[in-house]
Design an enzyme around this catalytic site. Structure first.
Site, PDB file in Angstrom:
ATOM      1  N   THR A 172       0.837  -1.193   0.000  1.00  0.00           N
ATOM      2  CA  THR A 172       0.000   0.000   0.000  1.00  0.00           C
ATOM      3  C   THR A 172       0.875   1.247   0.000  1.00  0.00           C
ATOM      4  O   THR A 172       1.867   1.320   0.731  1.00  0.00           O
ATOM      5  CB  THR A 172      -0.936   0.025   1.221  1.00  0.00           C
ATOM      6  OG1 THR A 172      -1.822  -1.096   1.152  1.00  0.00           O
ATOM      7  CG2 THR A 172      -1.779   1.301   1.249  1.00  0.00           C
ATOM      8  N   PHE A 174       1.181   5.185   0.826  1.00  0.00           N
ATOM      9  CA  PHE A 174       0.613   6.219   1.682  1.00  0.00           C
ATOM     10  C   PHE A 174       1.218   7.564   1.321  1.00  0.00           C
ATOM     11  O   PHE A 174       2.378   7.651   0.911  1.00  0.00           O
ATOM     12  CB  PHE A 174       0.923   5.939   3.162  1.00  0.00           C
ATOM     13  CG  PHE A 174       0.238   4.727   3.716  1.00  0.00           C
ATOM     14  CD1 PHE A 174      -0.940   4.842   4.449  1.00  0.00           C
ATOM     15  CD2 PHE A 174       0.773   3.454   3.541  1.00  0.00           C
ATOM     16  CE1 PHE A 174      -1.575   3.735   4.973  1.00  0.00           C
ATOM     17  CE2 PHE A 174       0.144   2.329   4.057  1.00  0.00           C
ATOM     18  CZ  PHE A 174      -1.038   2.471   4.775  1.00  0.00           C
TER      19      PHE A 174
END
Length: 277
Positions: A172, A174
């Site tokens: 992921t 960010f």
């Protein structure tokens, strides 16, 4: 005074892990929604916010691209966090006793192979860390949670199996948001520039707007579109490029972009995370 970094979710969420890994010296502050995390920075309660924008398996995080231009905050950093999914259970529980696993629907879908192999039924929870907390509170030895190892530490659960996700490179990305921009050059892995823009209502406007990046050798790593105001007639584009606005090639590309657009908003200039490459 301890510096704070806000994130959306409960303690032990992967956003919490991102805060913990990237800014270990800061106090991670859980918030109920993305808007709450943004407001924490706007109001000065937190210095930074850690917001997920995309996942290598499931694509972009819903709503974030709408929130970023309107947030009043600026991107000052990025972080890539490997999503390692663990099976967490009440202390002393053997894997053979687990009949159900609870987590966010996205994580349940990422562990189909392991769950099928062990004949474990899927139970949809509100989120990953919340599922770990629920398992700890219920005390049911037959139900486990799929969550981060950090969540296991926080809620006192045993790790029965580590890294059980089907895809071994699930990551992921960010963005780190702050109240004030930082336009300086920093970091050792190059710079990233992020902006949103709307093209003028002329034929092939997007094609022409993008041409300046190609002819000047500027690498655009992301280009996404989304509707504005709930209509199909107004479209805004979100873009990430490699380089700093002061680089001559980037300057020339942005000048060409400006000619074919009705609005450009700079969201931030920040060092590229080494894990990007």
């Amino acid at each position: 005074m301890t510096r704070r970094i806000a994130f959306q979710g409960e303690p032990g969420a992967y956003s919490h892990q991102a805060c913990h890994e990237t800014y270990p010296e800061m106090e991670a502050m859980p918030c109920r929604t993305f808007e709450d995390a943004i407001e924490a920075v706007r109001s000065g309660v937190a210095e930074l916010a850690m917001l997920p924008v995309e996942n290598s398996t499931f694509g972009r995080v819903a709503d974030i691209h709408h929130l970023l231009p309107e947030s009043g905050l600026y991107i000052v950093g990025e972080a890539f966090v490997r999503v390692r999914i663990n099976l967490l259970a009440i202390p002393g529980t053997p894997l053979s006793d687990i009949t159900h696993a609870m987590s966010h629907t996205m994580l349940l879908g990422q562990c189909r192979g392991f769950l099928s192999e062990h004949n474990i039924h899927r139970v949809t929870g509100a989120d990953t860390a919340g599922s770990a907390r629920q398992v700890a509170e219920d005390g049911d030895p037959h139900t486990a949670a799929l969550a981060s190892e950090l969540a296991g530490e926080i809620y006192g659960l045993d790790v029965l199996a580590r890294e059980i996700e089907d895809e071994g490179n699930n990551t992921t990305r960010f963005l780190v948001m702050a109240k004030e921009p930082d336009w300086s050059r920093r970091g050792e892995d190059g710079m990233m520039t992020t902006f949103v823009f709307q093209v003028r209502n002329i034929p092939a406007a997007l094609y022409k707007a993008m041409g300046g990046f190609a002819t000047n050798g500027v690498n655009m790593t992301k280009l996404e579109s989304y509707m504005l105001g709930g209509t199909f007639s107004a479209t805004q584009f979100y873009a990430d490029i490699e380089g700093h606005p002061d680089d001559p090639a980037v300057q020339r590309a942005l000048e060409e972009l400006d000619y074919f657009t009705s609005d450009i908003t700079m969201l931030g200039v920040y060092p590229a995370d080494p894990k990007r490459h």
